[in-house]
Motif scaffolding. Structure first.
Motif, PDB file in Angstrom:
ATOM      1  N   ILE A 139      14.182 -19.804  44.448  1.00  0.00           N
ATOM      2  CA  ILE A 139      14.420 -19.653  45.889  1.00  0.00           C
ATOM      3  C   ILE A 139      13.944 -18.287  46.363  1.00  0.00           C
ATOM      4  CG2 ILE A 139      16.240 -19.370  47.628  1.00  0.00           C
ATOM      5  CD1 ILE A 139      17.788 -21.576  46.108  1.00  0.00           C
ATOM      6  N   GLU A 140      14.272 -17.245  45.612  1.00  0.00           N
ATOM      7  CA  GLU A 140      13.868 -15.878  45.975  1.00  0.00           C
ATOM      8  C   GLU A 140      12.351 -15.746  45.990  1.00  0.00           C
ATOM      9  OE1 GLU A 140      17.740 -13.496  44.128  1.00  0.00           O
ATOM     10  OE2 GLU A 140      15.871 -13.661  42.978  1.00  0.00           O
ATOM     11  N   ASP A 141      11.695 -16.344  44.989  1.00  0.00           N
ATOM     12  CA  ASP A 141      10.229 -16.251  44.909  1.00  0.00           C
ATOM     13  C   ASP A 141       9.560 -16.951  46.092  1.00  0.00           C
ATOM     14  OD1 ASP A 141      10.609 -14.910  42.574  1.00  0.00           O
ATOM     15  OD2 ASP A 141       9.942 -16.530  41.251  1.00  0.00           O
ATOM     16  N   ILE A 142      10.050 -18.147  46.406  1.00  0.00           N
ATOM     17  CA  ILE A 142       9.477 -18.905  47.528  1.00  0.00           C
ATOM     18  C   ILE A 142       9.667 -18.142  48.829  1.00  0.00           C
ATOM     19  CG2 ILE A 142       9.702 -20.992  48.930  1.00  0.00           C
ATOM     20  CD1 ILE A 142      10.401 -22.487  46.333  1.00  0.00           C
ATOM     21  N   ASN A 143      10.854 -17.620  49.033  1.00  0.00           N
ATOM     22  CA  ASN A 143      11.155 -16.886  50.265  1.00  0.00           C
ATOM     23  C   ASN A 143      10.282 -15.643  50.404  1.00  0.00           C
ATOM     24  OD1 ASN A 143      13.173 -16.832  52.583  1.00  0.00           O
ATOM     25  ND2 ASN A 143      13.338 -14.751  51.804  1.00  0.00           N
ATOM     26  N   TYR A 144      10.087 -14.957  49.291  1.00  0.00           N
ATOM     27  CA  TYR A 144       9.241 -13.750  49.288  1.00  0.00           C
ATOM     28  C   TYR A 144       7.802 -14.104  49.679  1.00  0.00           C
ATOM     29  CZ  TYR A 144       6.688  -9.798  47.200  1.00  0.00           C
ATOM     30  OH  TYR A 144       5.847  -8.737  46.972  1.00  0.00           O
ATOM     31  N   LYS A 145       7.287 -15.175  49.116  1.00  0.00           N
ATOM     32  CA  LYS A 145       5.911 -15.576  49.402  1.00  0.00           C
ATOM     33  C   LYS A 145       5.749 -15.976  50.858  1.00  0.00           C
ATOM     34  CE  LYS A 145       2.258 -18.593  47.614  1.00  0.00           C
ATOM     35  NZ  LYS A 145       1.943 -19.708  46.692  1.00  0.00           N
ATOM     36  N   VAL A 146       6.734 -16.692  51.396  1.00  0.00           N
ATOM     37  CA  VAL A 146       6.692 -17.101  52.802  1.00  0.00           C
ATOM     38  C   VAL A 146       6.621 -15.885  53.718  1.00  0.00           C
ATOM     39  CG1 VAL A 146       8.053 -18.135  54.663  1.00  0.00           C
ATOM     40  CG2 VAL A 146       7.845 -19.314  52.469  1.00  0.00           C
ATOM     41  N   ASN A 147       7.431 -14.876  53.445  1.00  0.00           N
ATOM     42  CA  ASN A 147       7.458 -13.682  54.293  1.00  0.00           C
ATOM     43  C   ASN A 147       6.125 -12.942  54.276  1.00  0.00           C
ATOM     44  OD1 ASN A 147      10.089 -14.084  55.116  1.00  0.00           O
ATOM     45  ND2 ASN A 147      10.964 -12.882  53.447  1.00  0.00           N
ATOM     46  N   VAL A 148       5.527 -12.841  53.101  1.00  0.00           N
ATOM     47  CA  VAL A 148       4.216 -12.176  53.001  1.00  0.00           C
ATOM     48  C   VAL A 148       3.164 -12.962  53.767  1.00  0.00           C
ATOM     49  CG1 VAL A 148       2.373 -11.439  51.431  1.00  0.00           C
ATOM     50  CG2 VAL A 148       4.764 -11.079  50.804  1.00  0.00           C
ATOM     51  N   ARG A 165      12.895 -25.517  48.769  1.00  0.00           N
ATOM     52  CA  ARG A 165      13.996 -24.557  48.701  1.00  0.00           C
ATOM     53  C   ARG A 165      15.279 -25.165  49.255  1.00  0.00           C
ATOM     54  NH1 ARG A 165      14.600 -18.983  52.082  1.00  0.00           N
ATOM     55  NH2 ARG A 165      15.472 -20.457  53.570  1.00  0.00           N
ATOM     56  N   GLU A 166      15.136 -25.935  50.337  1.00  0.00           N
ATOM     57  CA  GLU A 166      16.308 -26.587  50.916  1.00  0.00           C
ATOM     58  C   GLU A 166      16.942 -27.556  49.919  1.00  0.00           C
ATOM     59  OE1 GLU A 166      15.130 -28.418  54.541  1.00  0.00           O
ATOM     60  OE2 GLU A 166      14.683 -26.529  55.557  1.00  0.00           O
ATOM     61  N   VAL A 167      16.075 -28.237  49.172  1.00  0.00           N
ATOM     62  CA  VAL A 167      16.583 -29.153  48.147  1.00  0.00           C
ATOM     63  C   VAL A 167      17.350 -28.364  47.089  1.00  0.00           C
ATOM     64  CG1 VAL A 167      15.924 -30.764  46.314  1.00  0.00           C
ATOM     65  CG2 VAL A 167      14.758 -30.840  48.531  1.00  0.00           C
ATOM     66  N   LEU A 168      16.765 -27.229  46.687  1.00  0.00           N
ATOM     67  CA  LEU A 168      17.435 -26.376  45.704  1.00  0.00           C
ATOM     68  C   LEU A 168      18.753 -25.837  46.252  1.00  0.00           C
ATOM     69  CD1 LEU A 168      14.332 -24.406  44.379  1.00  0.00           C
ATOM     70  CD2 LEU A 168      15.759 -25.960  43.045  1.00  0.00           C
ATOM     71  N   MET A 169      18.709 -25.432  47.534  1.00  0.00           N
ATOM     72  CA  MET A 169      19.920 -24.915  48.176  1.00  0.00           C
ATOM     73  C   MET A 169      21.004 -25.993  48.199  1.00  0.00           C
ATOM     74  SD  MET A 169      19.836 -21.725  49.118  1.00  0.00           S
ATOM     75  CE  MET A 169      21.107 -21.675  50.365  1.00  0.00           C
ATOM     76  N   ALA A 170      20.593 -27.229  48.444  1.00  0.00           N
ATOM     77  CA  ALA A 170      21.557 -28.326  48.483  1.00  0.00           C
ATOM     78  C   ALA A 170      22.203 -28.516  47.116  1.00  0.00           C
ATOM     79  CB  ALA A 170      20.865 -29.605  48.931  1.00  0.00           C
ATOM     80  N   LEU A 215      20.377 -14.589  49.856  1.00  0.00           N
ATOM     81  CA  LEU A 215      19.880 -15.867  50.364  1.00  0.00           C
ATOM     82  C   LEU A 215      20.864 -17.003  50.071  1.00  0.00           C
ATOM     83  CD1 LEU A 215      16.154 -15.613  49.230  1.00  0.00           C
ATOM     84  CD2 LEU A 215      16.982 -15.533  51.574  1.00  0.00           C
ATOM     85  N   ILE A 216      21.643 -16.833  49.035  1.00  0.00           N
ATOM     86  CA  ILE A 216      22.556 -17.891  48.606  1.00  0.00           C
ATOM     87  C   ILE A 216      23.912 -17.773  49.290  1.00  0.00           C
ATOM     88  CG2 ILE A 216      23.560 -19.031  46.594  1.00  0.00           C
ATOM     89  CD1 ILE A 216      20.462 -18.917  46.697  1.00  0.00           C
TER      90      ILE A 216
END
Length: 406
Positions: free
Chosen positions: A62-71, A203-208, A298-299
């Motif tokens: 989740i952290e990796d995906i979020n980081y990439k999205v922001n960049v 990520r949403e799936v992972l969050m779920a 994030l969690i």
């Protein structure tokens, strides 16, 4: 009237050139930022997304995906600004061309009218009569000079505006091509953003899946925060102790939290300061995954961590290097954790955390780029993170602005 026209034209051209130069500088700045973001995304893909997802924990992924999205969002923002600036430059140049064409036509009309008038009045005879009607020789000479200067002025101005118009037309062609390229890049970024949005859905799936056992993950996050806070206290204690011990050795105890420097330490401090923004990275390849300062989890959005370090994602078992010359002041062996190395550079410290191997000992002199150990690779989380921080005396600083751009 011609004099005023000339002055106005020159001023207009100078202002236009100044504006173009300013815009060109901004374009170069934006392009440098864009290239840096592209390099960062390349590094992110290489360092964070080459392993199988099954090897990473849900939180790490989740952290990796979020980081990439922001960049990627920052890249799109920069590219859009470049395209908007190019549009303004093109519009400005088109207006300038229109103005110059009008001025050129006026000069051509004036010159044509003068030629026609001269022809109808038998030009040579008119010039002679104009000269002979002078009251004295000096006036006749001035009239002759005026005729020549006016003719030359009309011709020179017409040629100058033609050249300038051609230059601006060529520039517009170039800018139009650049705009086309930027539009293509923006479209590519839109596609990339859609891909990232797909990852956000993942990520949403992972969050779920995490929410189904949120109590467990929330307790892990809070425990991690407590461990980080404890580590901060321990590092701050060591820094203060090191300063106090050094000052006591020099015979000074009154300077709390600040080094009393020898001439050699002053020089080292000055050299370190002069290299702000130019220090080599502590690893050969890496991206700053966790920034300095306050960040919300994030969690669990009830947890905010105030990071005193940056955390650099790098390759498995990467060599860790000293960012500058100095002396190893301490090796900290952390309970239930991994070793940290403290290197003193005059009044500054650089601290390297989460090592799996240490190649130096307290008291060793090191040089910039010297390998001091290896970063620890967490097999459970599927990541290799180096913690890195900088202190000035006993005050922690954001280390990222000190490092050179990759």
């Amino acid at each position: 009237m011609n004099y005023r026209f000339c002055i106005t034209l020159i001023i207009g051209l100078l202002m236009s050139c100044a504006s173009l130069f300013a815009q060109s500088d901004r374009q170069k700045e934006l392009e440098a930022q864009r290239q840096q973001k592209l390099r960062e995304i390349k590094q992110i893909n290489a360092l964070l997304f080459t392993k199988k997802k099954e090897e990473k924990s849900a939180i790490t992924l989740i952290e990796d995906i979020n980081y990439k999205v922001n960049v990627r969002k920052n890249l799109i923002r920069i590219t859009n600004e470049q395209a908007n600036l190019l549009t303004r430059e093109i519009n400005t140049n088109q207006q300038e061309i229109t103005s110059l064409r009008t001025q050129l036509q006026e000069l051509k009309d004036d010159y044509s009218a003068m030629v026609v008038k001269s022809y109808k009045s038998k030009s040579e005879q008119s010039k002679v009569m104009f000269l002979l009607s002078s009251s004295n020789f000096q006036q006749a000479y001035k009239r002759l000079q005026y005729i020549r200067q006016y003719r030359d002025y009309q011709k020179e101005q017409g040629e100058a505006i033609k050249i300038k118009t051609k230059e601006l037309q060529e520039l517009n062609i170039q800018l139009s091509k650049q705009k086309e390229n930027k539009n293509k890049l923006i479209e590519e970024n839109r596609i990339a953003k859609r891909e990232l949005e797909d990852e956000l859905k993942q990520r949403e799936v992972l969050m779920a899946s995490i929410k189904s056992d949120m109590g467990k993950f929330a307790s892990q996050i809070k425990k991690k925060k407590q461990e980080a806070d404890q580590l901060d206290k321990e590092i701050n204690r060591i820094i203060k102790e090191t300063i106090a011990a050094a000052n006591k050795k020099s015979g000074t105890t009154s300077s709390k939290g600040k080094f009393v420097l020898t001439p050699e330490a002053k020089l080292l401090s000055s050299n370190f300061e002069s290299n702000r923004g130019k220090l080599g990275w502590p690893v050969s390849r890496g991206v700053v995954k966790v920034k300095y300062g306050k960040q919300r989890s994030l969690i669990d959005n009830t947890v905010t961590q105030n990071y005193k370090s940056i955390y650099i994602a790098t390759e498995d078992q990467s060599n860790v290097k000293s960012v500058f010359s100095g002396e190893v002041s301490r090796i900290l062996v952390i309970k239930n954790g991994n070793p940290a190395v403290f290197i003193r550079h005059g009044i500054y410290f650089s601290v390297y955390m989460n090592l799996s191997q240490v190649n130096v000992k307290a008291g060793d002199k090191v040089v910039a780029g010297q390998v001091i150990g290896k970063v620890f690779t967490n097999k459970l989380k599927g990541e290799s993170l180096l913690g890195f921080r900088i202190y000035k005396n006993d005050q922690v600083m954001n280390p990222e602005p000190w490092l050179a751009k990759f």
